[in-house]
Structures are given as structure tokens and as C-alpha cells.
Enzyme design. Structure first.
Site, PDB file in Angstrom:
ATOM      1  CE1 TYR A  64     102.400 -25.743  40.494  1.00 48.05           C
ATOM      2  CE2 TYR A  64     102.351 -23.409  40.283  1.00 48.05           C
ATOM      3  CZ  TYR A  64     103.148 -24.451  40.765  1.00 48.05           C
ATOM      4  OH  TYR A  64     104.333 -24.364  41.038  1.00 48.05           O
ATOM      5  CB  SER A 161     111.432 -24.963  38.547  1.00 49.96           C
ATOM      6  OG  SER A 161     110.969 -25.113  39.927  1.00 49.96           O
TER       7      SER A 161
END
Length: 256
Positions: A64, A161
Site C-alpha cells: 500500500y 488474504s
């Protein structure tokens, strides 16, 4: 804000979590509109708003951009007031993602996240799948390394994830929690949520608003909040108004 157990980890998370990808990256995104990265004042104001609403769950990742660095520098309050979930295995460099699930790379990633976030522990670290989930055994050495780091006190919980039903189900027995995609237009991973609930694993939901494309955000969040087994719903936003609306959407009917 309702607090829920993150499976059997001993961690309690707010039903609504704040995704922070927009704090650090605006390239290669799937949102309907482009956006500028917020300044420090805007990040602090949003985090303060989250805290006032009872949100303690923050989702970040090395992929990110500078999200981790900004959280490390700007996070208000005490460290123990927040549940910080990061990831390992994916980096975003030169406009594209790079993946490495070698155990040593995973461990190095965790240590870098600790440094960037200016903390001596992470509440959870999830393996950030590249989508090749069906070959699930390839993630097991990385999951074992995360478990070792948990025993060393570097993290409190391990997770995965994923991007497929097969991947989530395969990793169920090898991590403490799963992050799955679910929204009214994508209910495919409902069996993973149900299986995790039966196994006592935590479940965090991503893509709840279909990356900003949900026709009715409040209805989408209310549906997900009602699913048995869901621990928290991670939604990214840069708007304090949207954050308040999302918090209202997951409140019980009697609390509205």
C-alpha cells in the site's frame, strides 16, 4: 461500535475496520475515480474520527505504498488502542506488484513493517496472495514462518488474504484468521466464511463495497455484518462523512 472476537486469537476488533491503502498509494487502483494522497492533517483527522466512532481495526500492507510509514508517524493515541493488521508477500514497485513467499522474505517483510509502523509487535500479519491459491501448499512454509514469529512475540495472529474459495479453505487449518472478499455482487466466498466460523477462525471481509462500485453501500455493509462468523469489515475511505455513514450502517437497528 460493536466489538467482535477475532476467532480464538484473544483479540477483539471493531465490526467496522478502516482500510488505509488510500493513505499511501493511488496508482494501479480499481476505484471508480482517481484521487490524490491526503496530507498529514487529513490522515490524522480521519484516524481521530475513527477512534471517536469506536473503530480500532486498521488494515495496511507493504503493497500500500507509504501507508505503513504514515500510520507509524501519525497514529493518535496509545498503540494498544489499535489493532493493526498488515500483510506480507506482496510489494508494489515501479507501478506493478511483486510477490515473494519465501520464508526469509516473509520474515524480512515483517521486520520492515515493524520498523515502518514504529511498533514492536503487529496484531496480525496476513499472507497477501497472488491469486494462485489453488496450489495452496506453496504458502505453507511462509505460514510456518509467521507462526514462528508469533511465538517470538513479533505478531499476535497469523492469517491469509486469499482470492479463491479453494485457497481460503486450504489455508483454514494453517492460520488464525482469513481475509475474504464478499459483497452483494460477489458472494462466492460465503463457504469460506461459514467454514471459518465452524473452525473458530477469525474472518475479515475485504471488497465489501466492491472497490467503490457498490450500488447501496449501507445495505451491503448491513448484509455482511449479519453473516455468522464475520469478525470485521475493512472499508477504505478518505472521507470522514463516509466513515460515519459506514459506521451507522453496521449498527444494530435499535441503535440507529
Amino acid at each position: 461500535m460493536e466489538m467482535r472476537p477475532l476467532g480464538r486469537t484473544g483479540i477483539s476488533v471493531s465490526l467496522l475496520g478502516l482500510g488505509t491503502v488510500k493513505f499511501g498509494r493511488n496508482a494501479g487502483m480499481k476505484y471508480p475515480r482517481d484521487f490524490d494522497l491526503p496530507d498529514d492533517g487529513a490522515v490524522i483527522a480521519l484516524l481521530e474520527e475513527a477512534r471517536a466512532l469506536g473503530v480500532n481495526l486498521l488494515d495496511t500492507a507493504p503493497a500500500y505504498g507509504v501507508s505503513e510509514q504514515r500510520l507509524g508517524a501519525l497514529l493518535p493515541g496509545r498503540r494498544e488502542d489499535w489493532v493493526i493488521v498488515s500483510k506480507a508477500g506482496e510489494w508494489f514497485e515501479g507501478g506493478q506488484s511483486r510477490f515473494d513467499f519465501a520464508p526469509d522474505a516473509i520474515e524480512a517483510s515483517v521486520h520492515e513493517s515493524l520498523r515502518r509502523l514504529r511498533t514492536d509487535y503487529l496484531d496480525a500479519v496476513l499472507l497477501h496472495s497472488d491469486g494462485e491459491d489453488e496450489a495452496g501448499d506453496r504458502f505453507l512454509p511462509a505460514a510456518e514462518r509467521l507462526e514462528r514469529l508469533k511465538r517470538q512475540g513479533k505478531l499476535r495472529a497469523t492469517g491469509f488474504s486469499g482470492k479463491t474459495v479453494a485457497g481460503g479453505l486450504h489455508m483454514l487449518d494453517h492460520t488464525d484468521l482469513l481475509m475474504v472478499s464478499y459483497n452483494p455482487g460477489h458472494r462466492d466466498e460465503a463457504p469460506v466464511i461459514a467454514a471459518a466460523a465452524r473452525a473458530g477462525r477469525g474472518v475479515l471481509v475485504k471488497k465489501a463495497l466492491a472497490s467503490g462500485h457498490a450500488a447501496d453501500p449501507a445495505a451491503a455493509l448491513a448484509e455482511i455484518a449479519g453473516l455468522p462468523g464475520v469478525s470485521g469489515i475493512v472499508v477504505g475511505t478518505l472521507s470522514r462523512e463516509n466513515l460515519r455513514a459506514n459506521a451507522a450502517a453496521v449498527m444494530p437497528q435499535g441503535g440507529r
